[in-house]
Scaffold this active site. Structure first.
Site, mmCIF file in Angstrom:
data_model
loop_
_atom_site.group_PDB
_atom_site.id
_atom_site.type_symbol
_atom_site.label_atom_id
_atom_site.label_comp_id
_atom_site.label_asym_id
_atom_site.label_seq_id
_atom_site.Cartn_x
_atom_site.Cartn_y
_atom_site.Cartn_z
ATOM 1 C CG HIS A 14 106.334 27.909 -46.421
ATOM 2 N ND1 HIS A 14 105.430 29.134 -46.871
ATOM 3 C CD2 HIS A 14 105.347 26.756 -46.819
ATOM 4 C CE1 HIS A 14 104.387 28.493 -47.874
ATOM 5 N NE2 HIS A 14 104.487 27.234 -47.690
ATOM 6 C CE LYS A 74 106.647 43.000 -43.023
ATOM 7 N NZ LYS A 74 106.972 42.130 -44.093
ATOM 8 N NE ARG A 75 102.645 36.515 -35.374
ATOM 9 C CZ ARG A 75 102.047 35.324 -34.825
ATOM 10 N NH1 ARG A 75 101.242 34.564 -35.755
ATOM 11 N NH2 ARG A 75 102.604 34.754 -33.693
ATOM 12 C CE LYS A 85 107.490 37.945 -40.573
ATOM 13 N NZ LYS A 85 107.037 38.147 -42.173
ATOM 14 C CB THR A 140 102.195 37.109 -49.218
ATOM 15 O OG1 THR A 140 101.928 37.153 -47.884
ATOM 16 C CG2 THR A 140 102.618 35.767 -49.717
ATOM 17 C CE LYS A 192 98.564 39.714 -48.236
ATOM 18 N NZ LYS A 192 98.627 39.758 -46.451
HETATM 19 C C1 LIG Z 1 99.634 39.032 -45.949
HETATM 20 C C2 LIG Z 1 99.576 38.728 -44.520
HETATM 21 C C3 LIG Z 1 100.591 38.283 -43.784
HETATM 22 C C4 LIG Z 1 102.022 38.119 -44.346
HETATM 23 O O1 LIG Z 1 102.579 39.109 -44.257
HETATM 24 P P1 LIG Z 1 104.172 39.288 -44.532
HETATM 25 O O2 LIG Z 1 104.532 40.926 -44.539
HETATM 26 O O3 LIG Z 1 104.419 38.524 -45.872
HETATM 27 O O4 LIG Z 1 104.949 38.836 -43.354
HETATM 28 C C5 LIG Z 1 100.414 38.402 -42.414
HETATM 29 N N1 LIG Z 1 99.291 38.474 -41.586
HETATM 30 C C6 LIG Z 1 98.116 38.924 -42.457
HETATM 31 C C7 LIG Z 1 96.675 39.209 -41.779
HETATM 32 C C8 LIG Z 1 98.105 39.086 -43.956
HETATM 33 O O5 LIG Z 1 97.085 39.682 -44.673
#
Ligand SMILES: *Cc1c(COP(=O)(O)O)cnc(C)c1O
Length: 838
Positions: free
Chosen positions: A374, A562-563, A568, A670, A674
């Site tokens: 990952h 995101k985190r 990022k 991911t 979305k």
């Molecule tokens: C999808 C999701 C992530 C992953 O987000 P990235 O933009 O791919 O880092 C992290 N936290 C939550 C709550 C999510 O739904």
């Protein structure tokens, strides 16, 4: 078959027939009221919303239970190959709505509740998020459980039942404060089944006695043992009556067999021993993309792996006699290296418990286990000190040692004299066990999670392993469940789609391509805009209620959720906002499309720079939101406690999806998928799955900027980037960087010193300054494009239409066919080919 090609599509595999539950509205209402009274001893009028939620969940679980029993019976008969997905994290979010939808009774339920004056949404909101994960990796595991059940395959999750999930984030004075996530308030979870009769004993410490009498035997003695008690969470398939399980293990000690005297006469000591030992599964480590070498974490990993493997072998032996058939009947998949001890643990069971010899055991192990990588971030690669493993897991360490010896010998034989190569690939080197090396050595399949990520693994990070065993390596681009992220999170859009093209996209997400012709349908595009506006109004209402900030729903909702992590690049976004603000302060009448910048995300509690990034965003938000001179053209929000439920609110309401990681650093992402599925336009670097999104949606329909991965990797290898050059040559950059420390913000002048110094004095490791100018231009283009409403809506539509490829069902079909070799027929995915607009 599974890749996008232009060849003819084979006939579709029919999805399992949809047999939604036939419950009448009135029966459902009566059953609900009866359950409520029975559970709480209260009438409907006396019950709280929480009590009503618990009753509704219990009633739903009753229906699920029947399907679970039936599924088990059917499987005992059919004996299909079983998949076990081992993951230290599952970020499930709420389950009530997804269970109702998957059972096909959501509407019946909503109607039944309305008969007694209850809004279903009110009860849905009562559920606590199950936050047993940090971010993408944990959410991915949850999405795959959903897909496996939807496709009717025998796939189970194995994880840990953390007493406290990912911390709750509160923003106080602009800083992140962490609070325990007490999600099991009542000590139990509405969805789980506790199964103490299936507990497994997991052993720690002790010594190993080698007994040679003809055959060598290894006897593990003087260990401490802890019970792993399983709690099964049902995973409901979409309208197919299949129910799989997610098995979460909890640490327990049975003190009824301990005499108090051995603990020094005092029974309190026995009780405190119990508490200490059971704390093993108390907390989820809150680190994302970062490795922390703590002994408790290692214990958690082994606890998960040992309990799961014992369970897997036990279940296998109920139906099969020959262990040599294990790889034909069982696939064990490890989600990153956290469960990599599954390899030596399976070896231990086969050799010590079933007396197989090494070669036989190794062959079975490698054929059974597969591994997903990952991350390429060096700070995330797990390495455990030999001394720690030796002490905590002496028998497991012996096996790892033997694996290492044989693996190194094999490399040496193929590359005689190449010590450097052997050293770089060894499982044990420099006093440490390299978990990724163990995972590669002990599995038959290693996959990356997006095309570019797999290429980087093959050509750079794991190149030595790739040349050693090229056939092990493959790519499976991540996916998300379109049922949760589109059907449930965005009901208005889901309805608009179904009204236009029918409901087949629910079973075959690639049928979303049928939307393509609507890109020229002005009325449809207007409806699409109306849906987005409604979702923006919902989010604006939440923001007003929670933060007392009024946002303009005609502005661009630009989301970066995101985190929080340096790679990022939330800081790059913040610097750009500072730049826009500077322009507006200079000339309030400058032409600028109004923007609402939305941030959300948690920082690991020990990650100083990430926490400073939150403070920078909140400080900037304070300054900008208060400034009346800019005529409300900019608003900045940091929404606290980002989790799955908040994502479900923000994503459908977003116009722009910020995916701006330094190229080469984000394995897949991911969140980007979305957003795409919900008709937000990606503003991103050529990194992770952004690249495949731009291929699927067509490069015209997303905004790309910045260095390429190759350029970034070249700088990392050969140097040649000096942030001072950029700083000195671009006054826009000089201004915003200086503002971090020159009193521009009403905070201590050193508040943002670390961020400032990382950019100028520590080489700007993530290339923020280097990419700044190209980011500004891309943002400018976003602003201009938004003004052309119909073009914007057309772009959104083409993103939605081509998002089916990123459904988790497609990803899972690839794993099933190419890695796990399941025999069940699966839908084909060639109709996912991107449809250009002609
Ligand atoms: C999808 C999701 C992530 C992953 O987000 P990235 O933009 O791919 O880092 C992290 N936290 C939550 C709550 C999510 O739904």
């Amino acid at each position: 078959m599974l890749t996008k090609t232009n060849q003819e599509c084979p006939t579709r595999f029919p999805m399992p027939s949809s047999k939604p539950e036939h419950v009448s509205v009135v029966d459902f209402r009566d059953a609900f009221v009866a359950t409520l009274q029975n559970l709480h001893g209260k009438s409907l009028a006396e019950s709280t919303d929480q009590e009503k939620f618990i009753a509704l969940a219990a009633l739903t679980k009753e229906i699920i239970s029947k399907n679970l029993i039936e599924t088990r019976k059917q499987r005992a008969h059919d004996k299909p190959k079983q998949v076990y997905y081992l993951s230290i994290e599952y970020l499930l979010g709420r389950l009530l709505e997804s269970n109702l939808v998957n059972l096909g009774i959501r509407d019946t339920c909503a109607e039944a509740l309305s008969l007694v004056g209850i809004e279903l949404n009110t009860l849905l909101a009562q559920e606590e998020d199950a936050g047993l994960g940090n971010g993408g990796l944990g959410r991915l595991a949850a999405c795959y459980l959903d897909s496996m059940a939807a496709l009717g395959l025998a796939g189970h999750g194995c994880g840990l039942r953390y007493r406290y999930g990912l911390f709750e984030q509160k923003i106080v004075g602009g800083y992140q404060h962490e609070y325990p996530d007490n999600w099991l308030k009542n000590r139990s979870y509405v969805w789980e089944y506790r199964r103490p009769e299936e507990k497994a004993s997991v052993r720690f410490g002790g010594t190993v006695r080698v007994h040679t009498n003809g055959r060598t035997k290894f006897i593990h003695e003087n260990y401490e043992h802890i019970w792993a008690v399983p709690y099964d969470v049902p995973v409901v398939g979409y309208k197919n009556e299949i129910v799989n399980t997610l098995r979460l293990w909890s640490a327990e000690v049975d003190i009824s067999s301990h005499t108090c005297s051995i603990y020094g006469q005092d029974c309190n000591n026995v009780i405190s021993y119990k508490h200490g030992a059971e704390s093993l599964t108390d907390i989820l480590y809150p680190d994302d993309s970062h490795y922390e070498g703590r002994v408790l974490r290692l214990k958690q990993q082994y606890f998960l792996v040992s309990a799961s493997l014992q369970h897997i072998i036990h279940s296998f032996r109920l139906h099969h006699s020959k262990l040599s058939e294990l790889p034909d009947k069982v696939a064990i998949h490890i989600n990153d290296t956290h469960p990599a001890l599954a390899i030596p643990e399976l070896m231990r069971i086969l050799i010590d418990d079933y007396s197989l010899d090494w070669e036989e055991a190794w062959s079975i192990t490698v054929k059974t286990i597969s591994y997903t990588n990952h991350t390429v971030l060096p700070e995330a690669l797990e390495k455990w000190p030999v001394s720690m493993l030796e002490q905590l897991l002496p028998r497991i360490y012996m096996i790892i040692h033997e694996i290492n010896e044989r693996y190194c010998r094999d490399i040496w034989t193929k590359n005689p004299g190449d010590w450097d190569r052997v050293r770089s690939m060894a499982v044990i080197a420099d006093g440490q066990v390299h978990m990724a090396h163990l995972a590669i050595a002990g599995s038959h399949s290693v996959n990356g999670v997006a095309k570019i990520h797999t290429e980087i693994l093959k050509n750079s990070v794991m190149n030595n392993f790739y040349t050693h065993t090229p056939n092990k390596f493959s790519n499976v681009t991540n996916g998300i469940t379109h049922r949760r992220w589109l059907l449930m999170a965005n009901p208005l859009l889901a309805k608009l789609i179904t009204d236009a093209i029918g409901p087949s996209w629910l079973d075959y997400p690639c049928d979303l391509t049928k939307l393509t012709p609507f890109a020229k349908d002005a009325a449809f595009l207007e409806d699409l805009a109306k849906v987005k506006l409604q979702n923006k109004l919902n989010l604006a209402k939440y923001i007003k209620h929670k933060y007392n900030v009024i946002v303009d729903t005609n502005s661009i909702f630009d989301s970066h959720i995101k985190r929080i992590h340096a790679y990022k690049r939330q800081c790059l976004n913040a610097l750009h906002i500072m730049h826009l603000y500077n322009m507006l302060r200079e000339n309030p009448n400058i032409k600028m499309t109004p923007r609402t910048f939305i941030f959300g995300g948690k920082a690991a509690p020990g990650y100083y720079k990430a926490k400073k990034t939150i403070k920078l965003i909140t400080t900037l938000a304070d300054k900008i939101n208060k400034d009346k001179t800019i005529n409300g053209k900019l608003k900045v929000l940091f929404l606290g406690n980002y989790n799955v439920s908040l994502a479900e609110l923000i994503i459908p309401a977003s116009d722009v999806s910020e995916q701006i990681s330094t190229a080469s650093r984000e394995a897949s992402g991911t969140g980007n998928m979305k957003f795409m599925m919900n008709g937000a336009l990606t503003l991103g670097t050529m990194d992770g799955a952004n690249i495949e999104i731009s291929e699927a949606a067509d490069a015209d329909n997303i905004f790309i900027f910045g260095l390429s991965a190759e350029e970034v990797l070249n700088y990392y290898r050969h140097g040649g980037y000096n942030p001072w050059d950029v700083y000195n040559s671009d006054p826009r950059i000089k201004t915003v960087v200086d503002q971090l420390v020159n009193g521009f913000f009403p905070v201590d002048q050193n508040e943002f010193r670390t961020i400032h110094d990382a950019l100028l004095y520590h080489g700007d490791e993530y290339f923020l300054l280097k990419d700044f100018s190209s980011y500004v231009s891309a943002q400018q283009q976003v602003g201009e494009t938004y003004l052309s409403k119909s073009l914007w809506q057309q772009m959104c539509l083409l993103n939605i239409a081509n998002s089916g490829w990123f459904a988790g069902d497609r990803t899972f079909s690839e794993y099933a066919a190419e890695i796990w070799h399941l025999d069940q027929p699966l839908p084909v995915w060639c109709q996912c080919q991107s449809q250009a607009l002609h």
